[in-house]
Design a protein around this motif. Structure first.
Motif, PDB file in Angstrom:
ATOM      1  N   ARG A  65      -5.063  -2.361  -3.906  1.00  0.00           N
ATOM      2  CA  ARG A  65      -6.498  -2.270  -4.153  1.00  0.00           C
ATOM      3  C   ARG A  65      -7.257  -3.322  -3.346  1.00  0.00           C
ATOM      4  O   ARG A  65      -8.270  -3.019  -2.702  1.00  0.00           O
ATOM      5  CB  ARG A  65      -6.774  -2.433  -5.645  1.00  0.00           C
ATOM      6  CG  ARG A  65      -8.256  -2.382  -6.033  1.00  0.00           C
ATOM      7  CD  ARG A  65      -8.420  -2.710  -7.520  1.00  0.00           C
ATOM      8  NE  ARG A  65      -9.815  -2.730  -7.928  1.00  0.00           N
ATOM      9  CZ  ARG A  65     -10.486  -1.683  -8.373  1.00  0.00           C
ATOM     10  NH1 ARG A  65      -9.880  -0.510  -8.467  1.00  0.00           N
ATOM     11  NH2 ARG A  65     -11.749  -1.793  -8.728  1.00  0.00           N
ATOM     12  N   LYS A  69      -9.992  -2.860  -0.155  1.00  0.00           N
ATOM     13  CA  LYS A  69     -11.292  -3.533  -0.088  1.00  0.00           C
ATOM     14  C   LYS A  69     -11.441  -4.304   1.219  1.00  0.00           C
ATOM     15  O   LYS A  69     -12.520  -4.311   1.837  1.00  0.00           O
ATOM     16  CB  LYS A  69     -11.451  -4.482  -1.274  1.00  0.00           C
ATOM     17  CG  LYS A  69     -11.620  -3.803  -2.617  1.00  0.00           C
ATOM     18  CD  LYS A  69     -11.745  -4.836  -3.723  1.00  0.00           C
ATOM     19  CE  LYS A  69     -11.920  -4.188  -5.083  1.00  0.00           C
ATOM     20  NZ  LYS A  69     -11.990  -5.206  -6.171  1.00  0.00           N
ATOM     21  N   ASP A  84     -15.451   5.183   2.203  1.00  0.00           N
ATOM     22  CA  ASP A  84     -15.139   5.650   0.859  1.00  0.00           C
ATOM     23  C   ASP A  84     -13.680   5.246   0.600  1.00  0.00           C
ATOM     24  O   ASP A  84     -12.749   5.856   1.147  1.00  0.00           O
ATOM     25  CB  ASP A  84     -15.306   7.171   0.789  1.00  0.00           C
ATOM     26  CG  ASP A  84     -14.992   7.730  -0.596  1.00  0.00           C
ATOM     27  OD1 ASP A  84     -14.321   7.043  -1.388  1.00  0.00           O
ATOM     28  OD2 ASP A  84     -15.396   8.872  -0.869  1.00  0.00           O
ATOM     29  N   ARG A  86     -11.810   5.550  -1.940  1.00  0.00           N
ATOM     30  CA  ARG A  86     -10.986   6.568  -2.609  1.00  0.00           C
ATOM     31  C   ARG A  86     -10.451   7.576  -1.589  1.00  0.00           C
ATOM     32  O   ARG A  86      -9.301   8.010  -1.677  1.00  0.00           O
ATOM     33  CB  ARG A  86     -11.790   7.281  -3.683  1.00  0.00           C
ATOM     34  CG  ARG A  86     -12.047   6.423  -4.929  1.00  0.00           C
ATOM     35  CD  ARG A  86     -12.942   7.107  -5.920  1.00  0.00           C
ATOM     36  NE  ARG A  86     -14.285   7.343  -5.372  1.00  0.00           N
ATOM     37  CZ  ARG A  86     -15.275   7.902  -6.025  1.00  0.00           C
ATOM     38  NH1 ARG A  86     -15.087   8.326  -7.276  1.00  0.00           N
ATOM     39  NH2 ARG A  86     -16.457   8.065  -5.467  1.00  0.00           N
ATOM     40  N   ALA A  87     -11.285   7.925  -0.609  1.00  0.00           N
ATOM     41  CA  ALA A  87     -10.825   8.836   0.448  1.00  0.00           C
ATOM     42  C   ALA A  87      -9.757   8.169   1.296  1.00  0.00           C
ATOM     43  O   ALA A  87      -8.783   8.819   1.715  1.00  0.00           O
ATOM     44  CB  ALA A  87     -12.009   9.254   1.320  1.00  0.00           C
ATOM     45  N   ALA A  89      -7.657   5.797   0.268  1.00  0.00           N
ATOM     46  CA  ALA A  89      -6.436   5.756  -0.543  1.00  0.00           C
ATOM     47  C   ALA A  89      -5.747   7.122  -0.561  1.00  0.00           C
ATOM     48  O   ALA A  89      -4.517   7.215  -0.452  1.00  0.00           O
ATOM     49  CB  ALA A  89      -6.764   5.307  -1.958  1.00  0.00           C
ATOM     50  N   ALA A  90      -6.528   8.191  -0.688  1.00  0.00           N
ATOM     51  CA  ALA A  90      -5.951   9.536  -0.715  1.00  0.00           C
ATOM     52  C   ALA A  90      -5.260   9.868   0.599  1.00  0.00           C
ATOM     53  O   ALA A  90      -4.201  10.504   0.610  1.00  0.00           O
ATOM     54  CB  ALA A  90      -7.048  10.562  -1.005  1.00  0.00           C
TER      55      ALA A  90
END
Length: 210
Positions: A65, A69, A84, A86-87, A89-90
């Motif tokens: 995490r 960042k 983004d 989250r994008a 990480a995906a």
């Protein structure tokens, strides 16, 4: 790094890399995200190869995490783009599933009596492979985030050999990143630059101890 096909001695164990060997190539979704954002070619990939913060993630010193960042902060500073996360990480997690054909190969080698190992640079938070790996087939699993060492540090290869309990010249190490092969070779292990299941399978059929 050349393939080892000219070597006729037989082997007693195979140690596999995970990403890009037992899973699909690791950078496909990341490169697609990079291109969709209009970033210079290889921008996002650069944070996952040769980046010290990511190296700390793989040694279990920094959380995934916090790494994400840091990527967001650095991309915004250099390119004026707000990522983004989250994008991101995906895209990183998308290639985490195991390739069925490689799982079949692992199961066959295990059934043939070959000792098997896994040597992976990984994050503590990576869960898909841990949940789906056929652990019963592996004698040794060395995860960088658990042992505090990462490839290409020679000590992590030596640890894998120690846990296998075999002479280095009886062990084949398979990886898709060229820079991860020389440290294994320096210890006396035999190496294979992975470029697909079929070529590896054909080679193994010639050198695996019956």
């Amino acid at each position: 790094m050349c393939h080892a096909a000219s070597v006729e001695r037989r082997i007693a164990a195979v140690v596999f890399d995970l990403g890009g060997v037992l899973t699909p190539p690791v950078f496909g979704p990341l490169d697609e995200l990079n291109d969709s954002l209009g970033l210079p070619e290889g921008t996002l990939r650069s944070f996952f190869r040769g980046d010290e913060v990511f190296a700390q993630v793989e040694r279990g010193e920094v959380s995934f995490r916090d790494f994400l960042k840091s990527v967001g902060t650095r991309v915004q500073a250099a390119h004026g783009l707000r990522l983004d996360l989250r994008a991101l990480a995906a895209a990183v997690e998308a290639p985490g599933h195991l390739e069925p054909a490689m799982v079949d190969l692992v199961r066959r080698l295990h059934g043939d009596g070959l000792r098997l190992g896994l040597l992976t640079n990984n994050a503590k938070e990576s869960v898909v492979w841990r949940e789906t790996l056929p652990r019963e087939c592996f004698d040794v699993v060395v995860d960088s985030s658990e042992v505090g060492l990462r490839k290409p540090d020679p000590r992590i290869y030596a640890l894998a050999l120690e846990r296998l309990g075999l002479p280095a010249d009886q062990v084949l190490y398979v990886d898709d990143f060229a820079e991860n092969l020389p440290p294994a070779a320096d210890l006396g292990m035999r190496t294979w630059s992975f470029d697909g299941r079929d070529r590896l399978d054909a080679f193994l059929r010639g050198v695996v101890t019956p």
